[in-house]
Scaffold this motif. Structure first.
Motif, PDB file in Angstrom:
ATOM      1  N   GLU A   5      31.361  25.917   1.415  1.00 27.10           N
ATOM      2  CA  GLU A   5      30.182  25.881   2.262  1.00 27.10           C
ATOM      3  C   GLU A   5      30.479  25.360   3.663  1.00 27.10           C
ATOM      4  OE1 GLU A   5      27.252  23.557   0.237  1.00 27.10           O
ATOM      5  OE2 GLU A   5      27.163  24.925  -1.452  1.00 27.10           O
ATOM      6  N   VAL A   6      31.683  24.872   3.893  1.00 25.82           N
ATOM      7  CA  VAL A   6      31.992  24.282   5.178  1.00 25.82           C
ATOM      8  C   VAL A   6      32.847  25.230   5.997  1.00 25.82           C
ATOM      9  CG1 VAL A   6      33.207  22.418   6.344  1.00 25.82           C
ATOM     10  CG2 VAL A   6      31.854  21.937   4.322  1.00 25.82           C
ATOM     11  N   LYS A   7      32.331  25.543   7.146  1.00 21.75           N
ATOM     12  CA  LYS A   7      33.127  26.201   8.163  1.00 21.75           C
ATOM     13  C   LYS A   7      33.157  25.174   9.272  1.00 21.75           C
ATOM     14  CE  LYS A   7      31.640  30.846   6.979  1.00 21.75           C
ATOM     15  NZ  LYS A   7      30.670  30.618   5.963  1.00 21.75           N
ATOM     16  N   LEU A   8      34.284  24.497   9.437  1.00 21.79           N
ATOM     17  CA  LEU A   8      34.341  23.408  10.388  1.00 21.79           C
ATOM     18  C   LEU A   8      33.809  23.846  11.743  1.00 21.79           C
ATOM     19  CD1 LEU A   8      37.739  21.767   9.525  1.00 21.79           C
ATOM     20  CD2 LEU A   8      35.467  20.963   8.978  1.00 21.79           C
ATOM     21  N   ALA A   9      32.976  23.006  12.298  1.00 25.11           N
ATOM     22  CA  ALA A   9      32.364  23.322  13.581  1.00 25.11           C
ATOM     23  C   ALA A   9      33.425  23.372  14.663  1.00 25.11           C
ATOM     24  CB  ALA A   9      31.321  22.267  13.910  1.00 25.11           C
ATOM     25  N   ASN A  10      33.235  24.280  15.582  1.00 25.94           N
ATOM     26  CA  ASN A  10      34.088  24.367  16.758  1.00 25.94           C
ATOM     27  C   ASN A  10      33.258  24.960  17.875  1.00 25.94           C
ATOM     28  OD1 ASN A  10      34.242  27.292  16.560  1.00 25.94           O
ATOM     29  ND2 ASN A  10      35.679  26.973  14.869  1.00 25.94           N
ATOM     30  N   LYS A  48      26.306  19.568   6.339  1.00 24.77           N
ATOM     31  CA  LYS A  48      25.520  18.355   6.111  1.00 24.77           C
ATOM     32  C   LYS A  48      26.430  17.132   6.124  1.00 24.77           C
ATOM     33  CE  LYS A  48      22.110  16.083   3.287  1.00 24.77           C
ATOM     34  NZ  LYS A  48      21.167  16.149   2.195  1.00 24.77           N
ATOM     35  N   GLY A  49      27.610  17.257   5.564  1.00 30.69           N
ATOM     36  CA  GLY A  49      28.555  16.141   5.553  1.00 30.69           C
ATOM     37  C   GLY A  49      28.939  15.705   6.954  1.00 30.69           C
ATOM     38  N   GLU A  50      29.113  16.659   7.851  1.00 37.35           N
ATOM     39  CA  GLU A  50      29.465  16.319   9.231  1.00 37.35           C
ATOM     40  C   GLU A  50      28.296  15.661   9.956  1.00 37.35           C
ATOM     41  OE1 GLU A  50      32.793  19.591  10.477  1.00 37.35           O
ATOM     42  OE2 GLU A  50      30.790  20.358   9.984  1.00 37.35           O
ATOM     43  N   VAL A  51      27.073  16.114   9.680  1.00 40.62           N
ATOM     44  CA  VAL A  51      25.884  15.491  10.271  1.00 40.62           C
ATOM     45  C   VAL A  51      25.758  14.059   9.754  1.00 40.62           C
ATOM     46  CG1 VAL A  51      23.349  15.556  10.399  1.00 40.62           C
ATOM     47  CG2 VAL A  51      24.677  17.682  10.615  1.00 40.62           C
ATOM     48  N   VAL A  52      25.911  13.890   8.451  1.00 39.14           N
ATOM     49  CA  VAL A  52      25.833  12.560   7.846  1.00 39.14           C
ATOM     50  C   VAL A  52      26.917  11.655   8.420  1.00 39.14           C
ATOM     51  CG1 VAL A  52      26.144  11.281   5.678  1.00 39.14           C
ATOM     52  CG2 VAL A  52      24.699  13.319   5.731  1.00 39.14           C
ATOM     53  N   SER A  74      38.502  17.545  19.419  1.00 38.10           N
ATOM     54  CA  SER A  74      39.022  17.372  18.061  1.00 38.10           C
ATOM     55  C   SER A  74      38.113  18.023  17.012  1.00 38.10           C
ATOM     56  CB  SER A  74      39.157  15.881  17.748  1.00 38.10           C
ATOM     57  OG  SER A  74      37.870  15.273  17.744  1.00 38.10           O
ATOM     58  N   GLY A  75      36.920  18.471  17.438  1.00 36.90           N
ATOM     59  CA  GLY A  75      35.962  19.057  16.500  1.00 36.90           C
ATOM     60  C   GLY A  75      34.978  18.042  15.943  1.00 36.90           C
ATOM     61  N   GLN A  76      35.153  16.767  16.291  1.00 37.29           N
ATOM     62  CA  GLN A  76      34.259  15.716  15.812  1.00 37.29           C
ATOM     63  C   GLN A  76      32.958  15.728  16.611  1.00 37.29           C
ATOM     64  OE1 GLN A  76      35.668  15.095  12.861  1.00 37.29           O
ATOM     65  NE2 GLN A  76      35.056  12.977  13.120  1.00 37.29           N
ATOM     66  N   PRO A  77      31.814  15.578  15.950  1.00 36.81           N
ATOM     67  CA  PRO A  77      30.539  15.494  16.665  1.00 36.81           C
ATOM     68  C   PRO A  77      30.440  14.170  17.433  1.00 36.81           C
ATOM     69  CG  PRO A  77      30.210  15.905  14.323  1.00 36.81           C
ATOM     70  CD  PRO A  77      31.646  15.608  14.508  1.00 36.81           C
ATOM     71  N   TYR A  78      29.887  14.224  18.613  1.00 39.27           N
ATOM     72  CA  TYR A  78      29.725  13.087  19.510  1.00 39.27           C
ATOM     73  C   TYR A  78      28.253  13.065  19.917  1.00 39.27           C
ATOM     74  CZ  TYR A  78      30.711  10.264  23.732  1.00 39.27           C
ATOM     75  OH  TYR A  78      30.746   9.303  24.701  1.00 39.27           O
ATOM     76  N   GLU A  88      30.989   7.908   0.015  1.00 36.81           N
ATOM     77  CA  GLU A  88      29.972   8.905  -0.318  1.00 36.81           C
ATOM     78  C   GLU A  88      30.032  10.063   0.665  1.00 36.81           C
ATOM     79  OE1 GLU A  88      25.141   9.079  -0.212  1.00 36.81           O
ATOM     80  OE2 GLU A  88      26.081   7.238  -0.870  1.00 36.81           O
ATOM     81  N   GLN A  89      30.209   9.758   1.944  1.00 38.41           N
ATOM     82  CA  GLN A  89      30.292  10.802   2.954  1.00 38.41           C
ATOM     83  C   GLN A  89      31.512  11.674   2.720  1.00 38.41           C
ATOM     84  OE1 GLN A  89      30.370   8.500   6.483  1.00 38.41           O
ATOM     85  NE2 GLN A  89      28.281   7.815   6.234  1.00 38.41           N
ATOM     86  N   SER A  90      32.630  11.066   2.376  1.00 38.83           N
ATOM     87  CA  SER A  90      33.833  11.840   2.098  1.00 38.83           C
ATOM     88  C   SER A  90      33.598  12.781   0.932  1.00 38.83           C
ATOM     89  CB  SER A  90      34.999  10.903   1.774  1.00 38.83           C
ATOM     90  OG  SER A  90      35.299  10.115   2.898  1.00 38.83           O
ATOM     91  N   ASN A  91      32.880  12.294  -0.083  1.00 36.89           N
ATOM     92  CA  ASN A  91      32.579  13.144  -1.228  1.00 36.89           C
ATOM     93  C   ASN A  91      31.711  14.320  -0.820  1.00 36.89           C
ATOM     94  OD1 ASN A  91      34.017  11.531  -2.938  1.00 36.89           O
ATOM     95  ND2 ASN A  91      32.249  10.379  -3.663  1.00 36.89           N
ATOM     96  N   ILE A  92      30.761  14.087   0.068  1.00 37.24           N
ATOM     97  CA  ILE A  92      29.899  15.181   0.523  1.00 37.24           C
ATOM     98  C   ILE A  92      30.760  16.231   1.201  1.00 37.24           C
ATOM     99  CG2 ILE A  92      28.091  15.836   2.155  1.00 37.24           C
ATOM    100  CD1 ILE A  92      26.819  13.067   1.585  1.00 37.24           C
ATOM    101  N   ASN A  93      31.614  15.805   2.132  1.00 33.85           N
ATOM    102  CA  ASN A  93      32.478  16.750   2.828  1.00 33.85           C
ATOM    103  C   ASN A  93      33.389  17.478   1.848  1.00 33.85           C
ATOM    104  OD1 ASN A  93      31.556  16.300   5.425  1.00 33.85           O
ATOM    105  ND2 ASN A  93      32.944  14.578   5.728  1.00 33.85           N
TER     106      ASN A  93
END
Length: 187
Positions: free
Chosen positions: A50-55, A63-67, A176-180, A37-42
C-alpha cells in the motif's frame, strides 16, 4: 505422565522468556512505544503493497508517513521535566527550538514552543497546561496536493476537552523524501 512434565517444562521456559520482555514493553516510554507502533504501521503498509513512498512526482503520503510526521513533532514538543516544570534536556528556548529543525518550519515551531514554554533564570520551563488538539491516529483524514506541490492533511476530530476541531497540516517533502511541516492551522 512424562509427556505432561515435558509440556509443563516447555510452557514454564516460554513464560520465563516472555514475561520479562512483556514487562519491559509495558514500562517503555510512551515515545518509544509510539515510534515502535509507527514503524509497524509503515512496515505493515509496505508489506501489503500500500505504500508508494512519497516523492516530488508522487506527493501522496501513506498513513504511516502522516503519523510519523505529526507524531515526531508532538514527541519533540512534549519534554521531560522536573517536579518544578524545569525542562531536563534543554537549557534555552533557542536550543530547544533548534531541535525541531528537521521537523518543521521555524514559524510553526515558534507558535507552539512560545505558547507552552518559557525561559526564566537561565533555564527552560514548561507552562503547565494540556497538550494541543492534535492529529488522531485512529481517525480518517483527507489528503490533497496544493498548487505549489505541498501536501495538505485535513482532519476533523471531537474530544471531550477540545470539542470539535479541524486541524490542517501543510507538509513539504524534503529531498530525502521525509515530510516537513510547513504550517499547522486550526478551524
Amino acid at each position: 505422565m512424562k509427556r505432561s512434565f515435558v509440556g509443563l517444562a516447555v510452557v514454564s521456559i516460554a513464560l520465563l522468556v516472555l514475561i520479562p520482555f512483556s514487562y519491559s514493553q509495558l514500562n517503555a516510554a510512551p515515545s518509544q512505544y509510539q515510534s515502535s507502533e509507527q514503524s509497524n504501521i509503515n512496515f505493515e503498509e509496505r508489506e501489503r503493497g500500500e505504500v508508494k513512498l512519497a516523492n516530488k512526482e508522487n506527493p501522496q503520503l501513506s498513513k504511516g508517513e502522516v503519523v510519523q510526521a505529526t507524531s515526531s513533532f508532538m514527541d519533540q514538543l512534549i519534554q521531560d521535566t522536573s517536579s518544578q516544570y524545569e525542562v531536563k534536556n534543554y537549557d534555552s528556548m533557542k536550543a530547544y527550538k533548534e531541535s525541531f529543525s528537521d521537523l518543521a518550519e521555524p514559524e510553526v515551531v515558534d507558535k507552539f514552543v512560545d505558547r507552552y514554554y518559557e525561559e526564566r533564570d537561565g533555564n527552560l520551563y514548561i507552562i503547565p497546561t494540556e497538550t494541543p488538539a492534535w492529529f488522531q491516529i485512529a481517525e480518517d483524514y483527507e489528503q490533497e496536493t496544493t498548487e505549489d506541490g505541498n501536501i495538505l492533511i485535513t482532519q476533523t476530530n471531537q474530544t471531550e476537552l477540545d470539542g470539535e476541531y479541524t486541524i490542517k497540516f501543510e507538509l513539504q517533502l524534503k529531498d530525502s523524501g521525509q515530510p516537513y511541516i510547513m504550517d499547522i492551522q486550526y478551524e
